[in-house]
Design a protein around this motif. Structure first.
Motif, PDB file in Angstrom:
ATOM      1  N   PHE B 294      32.567   5.057  42.375  1.00 38.66           N
ATOM      2  CA  PHE B 294      32.358   5.349  40.957  1.00 38.66           C
ATOM      3  C   PHE B 294      31.032   4.734  40.512  1.00 38.66           C
ATOM      4  O   PHE B 294      30.713   3.587  40.872  1.00 38.66           O
ATOM      5  N   GLY B 295      30.265   5.491  39.763  1.00 38.96           N
ATOM      6  CA  GLY B 295      28.937   5.052  39.335  1.00 38.96           C
ATOM      7  C   GLY B 295      27.817   5.594  40.207  1.00 38.96           C
ATOM      8  O   GLY B 295      26.658   5.597  39.787  1.00 38.96           O
ATOM      9  N   ASP B 296      28.149   6.055  41.410  1.00 41.43           N
ATOM     10  CA  ASP B 296      27.133   6.651  42.281  1.00 41.43           C
ATOM     11  C   ASP B 296      26.617   7.954  41.678  1.00 41.43           C
ATOM     12  O   ASP B 296      27.346   8.670  40.980  1.00 41.43           O
ATOM     13  N   ARG B 297      25.376   8.262  42.017  1.00 43.83           N
ATOM     14  CA  ARG B 297      24.779   9.525  41.582  1.00 43.83           C
ATOM     15  C   ARG B 297      24.390  10.369  42.796  1.00 43.83           C
ATOM     16  O   ARG B 297      24.024   9.822  43.843  1.00 43.83           O
ATOM     17  N   VAL B 298      24.437  11.672  42.636  1.00 48.12           N
ATOM     18  CA  VAL B 298      23.848  12.559  43.640  1.00 48.12           C
ATOM     19  C   VAL B 298      22.976  13.587  42.915  1.00 48.12           C
ATOM     20  O   VAL B 298      23.332  14.072  41.837  1.00 48.12           O
ATOM     21  N   ARG B 299      21.825  13.856  43.517  1.00 51.81           N
ATOM     22  CA  ARG B 299      20.865  14.806  42.943  1.00 51.81           C
ATOM     23  C   ARG B 299      20.545  15.846  44.011  1.00 51.81           C
ATOM     24  O   ARG B 299      20.344  15.499  45.184  1.00 51.81           O
ATOM     25  N   MET B 300      20.538  17.104  43.610  1.00 53.02           N
ATOM     26  CA  MET B 300      20.258  18.194  44.551  1.00 53.02           C
ATOM     27  C   MET B 300      19.291  19.159  43.891  1.00 53.02           C
ATOM     28  O   MET B 300      19.530  19.590  42.761  1.00 53.02           O
ATOM     29  N   GLU B 301      18.240  19.506  44.605  1.00 52.13           N
ATOM     30  CA  GLU B 301      17.285  20.455  44.025  1.00 52.13           C
ATOM     31  C   GLU B 301      16.639  21.278  45.124  1.00 52.13           C
ATOM     32  O   GLU B 301      16.401  20.792  46.236  1.00 52.13           O
ATOM     33  N   CYS B 302      16.334  22.512  44.789  1.00 51.17           N
ATOM     34  CA  CYS B 302      15.642  23.438  45.686  1.00 51.17           C
ATOM     35  C   CYS B 302      14.466  24.030  44.922  1.00 51.17           C
ATOM     36  O   CYS B 302      14.651  24.567  43.829  1.00 51.17           O
ATOM     37  N   ARG B 303      13.284  23.887  45.487  1.00 49.42           N
ATOM     38  CA  ARG B 303      12.096  24.479  44.869  1.00 49.42           C
ATOM     39  C   ARG B 303      11.444  25.473  45.820  1.00 49.42           C
ATOM     40  O   ARG B 303      11.668  25.432  47.034  1.00 49.42           O
ATOM     41  N   MET B 304      10.598  26.325  45.252  1.00 49.58           N
ATOM     42  CA  MET B 304       9.799  27.227  46.072  1.00 49.58           C
ATOM     43  C   MET B 304       8.797  26.400  46.895  1.00 49.58           C
ATOM     44  O   MET B 304       8.514  25.235  46.578  1.00 49.58           O
ATOM     45  N   ALA B 305       8.240  27.003  47.930  1.00 45.46           N
ATOM     46  CA  ALA B 305       7.299  26.290  48.808  1.00 45.46           C
ATOM     47  C   ALA B 305       6.108  25.748  48.018  1.00 45.46           C
ATOM     48  O   ALA B 305       5.569  24.688  48.345  1.00 45.46           O
ATOM     49  N   ASP B 306       5.720  26.433  46.955  1.00 41.64           N
ATOM     50  CA  ASP B 306       4.565  25.975  46.165  1.00 41.64           C
ATOM     51  C   ASP B 306       4.974  24.994  45.065  1.00 41.64           C
ATOM     52  O   ASP B 306       4.160  24.632  44.218  1.00 41.64           O
ATOM     53  N   GLY B 307       6.223  24.592  45.062  1.00 43.97           N
ATOM     54  CA  GLY B 307       6.673  23.604  44.075  1.00 43.97           C
ATOM     55  C   GLY B 307       7.281  24.196  42.815  1.00 43.97           C
ATOM     56  O   GLY B 307       7.835  23.462  41.983  1.00 43.97           O
ATOM     57  N   THR B 308       7.191  25.500  42.658  1.00 48.57           N
ATOM     58  CA  THR B 308       7.801  26.132  41.475  1.00 48.57           C
ATOM     59  C   THR B 308       9.292  25.813  41.441  1.00 48.57           C
ATOM     60  O   THR B 308       9.992  26.020  42.436  1.00 48.57           O
ATOM     61  N   PRO B 309       9.785  25.318  40.314  1.00 45.67           N
ATOM     62  CA  PRO B 309      11.224  25.055  40.249  1.00 45.67           C
ATOM     63  C   PRO B 309      11.997  26.365  40.303  1.00 45.67           C
ATOM     64  O   PRO B 309      11.489  27.427  39.932  1.00 45.67           O
ATOM     65  N   LEU B 310      13.248  26.260  40.762  1.00 42.15           N
ATOM     66  CA  LEU B 310      14.014  27.492  40.985  1.00 42.15           C
ATOM     67  C   LEU B 310      15.337  27.392  40.211  1.00 42.15           C
ATOM     68  O   LEU B 310      15.465  27.968  39.129  1.00 42.15           O
ATOM     69  N   PHE B 311      16.276  26.646  40.733  1.00 46.59           N
ATOM     70  CA  PHE B 311      17.598  26.537  40.109  1.00 46.59           C
ATOM     71  C   PHE B 311      17.690  25.339  39.159  1.00 46.59           C
ATOM     72  O   PHE B 311      18.714  25.162  38.497  1.00 46.59           O
ATOM     73  N   GLY B 312      16.652  24.508  39.106  1.00 42.34           N
ATOM     74  CA  GLY B 312      16.777  23.218  38.433  1.00 42.34           C
ATOM     75  C   GLY B 312      17.636  22.294  39.285  1.00 42.34           C
ATOM     76  O   GLY B 312      18.110  22.676  40.359  1.00 42.34           O
TER      77      GLY B 312
END
Lengths: 321, 321
Positions: B294-312
């Motif tokens: 409890f209290g732990d965080r997890v962060r997941m993100e996927c971006r395009m190869a050029d860094g453009t954000p995709l799904f947030g």
């Protein structure tokens, strides 16, 4: 109270109250749909109770169960138990698998809930080779259940009782079971009998959170089984609590009993073909009863001991989809 | 197009278009909710495309991904595959179970879909003893798919791509797997990244009905994995066709990839703790990484190869529920 849902060209249909003898009905004044009712049960039920008593005294329009939709034509969640020990024990013996029945832990899977077939609708399935089988069951519909609710509290969240046919494809089921992931292809849409009833309609036959009435199953017009509903290893209250251990249950969650079965299945018959085939394997060395063919019908009904209709009948034909 | 759903005190929220760089958004003019859009995609998409192009040129309001709901806050159906072979092979080796990966037949289970957690909402779970784990995944949202649709046709029914955290309780999972019934308690509600995107937004990174981009996973601020999405043994088109073999799929069905995993997991890391623990068992004889507290965080993100954000990003804290 007794409820049915009639078609009105919307996915959730129009909720109706049905007279105790299932002869007449009237649009439910306090709630347009069963989902709307179950989301706000405490506020809406008293007015509906008053309307139900008036309907039983007279009035309304004729009720045709064969034209009804499932009382809940779609649900946000359908979790089906397998609570009849004689069914689990028999299946384990027949297939030489471990008997997963556990005195402490109900069996349960999550199934397709985006549509429940109408009680007299044709049942479209892709091929007879999949081993088409019925599973006669009882079920409950809950209002919102918080995560971690215990069985005693869960009982109060059971607002409606229903009767279900959990269609099963037996050639696919063991393949999916072996993966441990549960069933997807082996469990197409279920069917629901036309009328959902409040537990008080059963009187003493709603006992220990179990339905103490027989489920009569006919296959192509011949009696197939009439197993009693009481012999669950876990009551519906325990099934609800099991489901809610790590999740809150959305209002309108449907929870099933699994195939109704009694230990004296040789006398009273079964609620699914797989069980009869299992008995044949044990008694005769091989299954001789085949699964359903396109054009076959199955009828399932549960009445009160005095003959009063309860959920109405499921009566369906299997067709090539 | 890119879509997000913002809270408006209804269960389905209000659909918004989001600019390609995720900086701005505007209420979708043609559809109030994502469910309404997916039920009528062909009719509504052209006007939304026009609005999206205008939004990319300027205007709208600032978009705060952290305040978004799941793009589809609830779905009628959630079917999750396990399509990354390296994940299945590793798990089988570690647990000494049969590897159920089958070249012909995807693994898939039906999960809780009545709510998807918002991307930055706290995740309430009953106890750390259940072995709290994340599973970083990709998913697709389909429009209505007829029963029996083949993979080639299924590809055209994939309207949106999403990013999912399939929360898993590892102490419960093997108990439920052994029954063959699949998971109920072991699979509480999933979380969804804030933005759903049409496949064309990925350009060449949407390839063979797979997302050819890495999913970056951080646990308590430390890099945990960055596995690439392409290595699925079955494409999403095949997963959709598998799901639709014996049922029609309701519009808005969400189908998941299973934990993203690559064979070189020792170099690129994993998308769930169970996989890291498995590698430790193989390499060091015992798992030393514990599950989440409890209290732990997890962060997941996927971006395009050029860094453009995709799904947030999904960025959540686990709390006592």
């Amino acid at each position: 109270m007794k409820f049915a849902t009639l078609a009105n060209n919307t996915p959730d249909g129009r909720l109706h109250l049905v007279s105790r003898d299932l002869s007449r009905c009237a649009p439910a004044e306090a709630a347009p749909t069963l989902q709307a009712l179950i989301e706000n049960w405490d506020a809406l039920a008293p007015a509906l109770q008053t309307q139900y008593e008036a309907l039983n005294a007279g009035g309304g329009e004729p009720f045709d169960p064969a034209s009804a939709l499932a009382p809940l034509p779609r649900a946000w969640q359908w979790l089906d138990g397998s609570a009849y020990e004689s069914h689990g024990t028999l299946m384990a013996k027949v297939f030489g698998i471990d008997n997963h029945a556990d005195k402490e832990r109900p069996l349960m899977y999550q199934g397709l809930s985006d549509h429940f077939l109408a009680p007299c609708a044709d049942v479209p399935l892709p091929t007879e080779d999949d081993g088409i089988d019925f599973e006669g069951e009882f079920g409950v519909i809950c209002d919102a259940v918080p995560m971690g609710t215990d069985a005693a509290t869960a009982r109060g969240h059971i607002r409606l009782l229903v009767q279900i046919n959990d269609w099963s494809l037996r050639a696919v089921a063991p393949i999916e079971m072996r993966t441990g992931f549960g069933w997807v292809q082996a469990k197409p849409a279920c069917s629901m009998a036309p009328v959902a009833v409040t537990p008080d309609e059963l009187g003493d036959a709603w006992r220990d959170a179990r339905i103490d009435l027989p489920l009569v199953v006919d296959w192509n017009g011949e009696r197939f089984g009439a197993a009693g509903g009481y012999d669950m290893g876990f009551g519906f209250d325990q099934l609800v609590a099991h489901a809610a251990r790590t999740r809150k249950l959305v209002a309108g969650t449907v929870i099933g009993s699994g195939t109704v079965s009694n230990e004296n299945y040789r006398e009273i018959g079964s609620s699914c073909i797989a069980e009869r085939r299992g008995i044949e394997m044990l008694d005769e060395g091989a299954a001789r009863t085949g699964f359903m063919r396109f054009g076959d019908r199955v009828r399932m009904e549960c009445r009160m001991a005095d003959g009063t209709p309860l959920f109405g009948a499921i009566d369906q034909k299997v067709v090539k989809g």
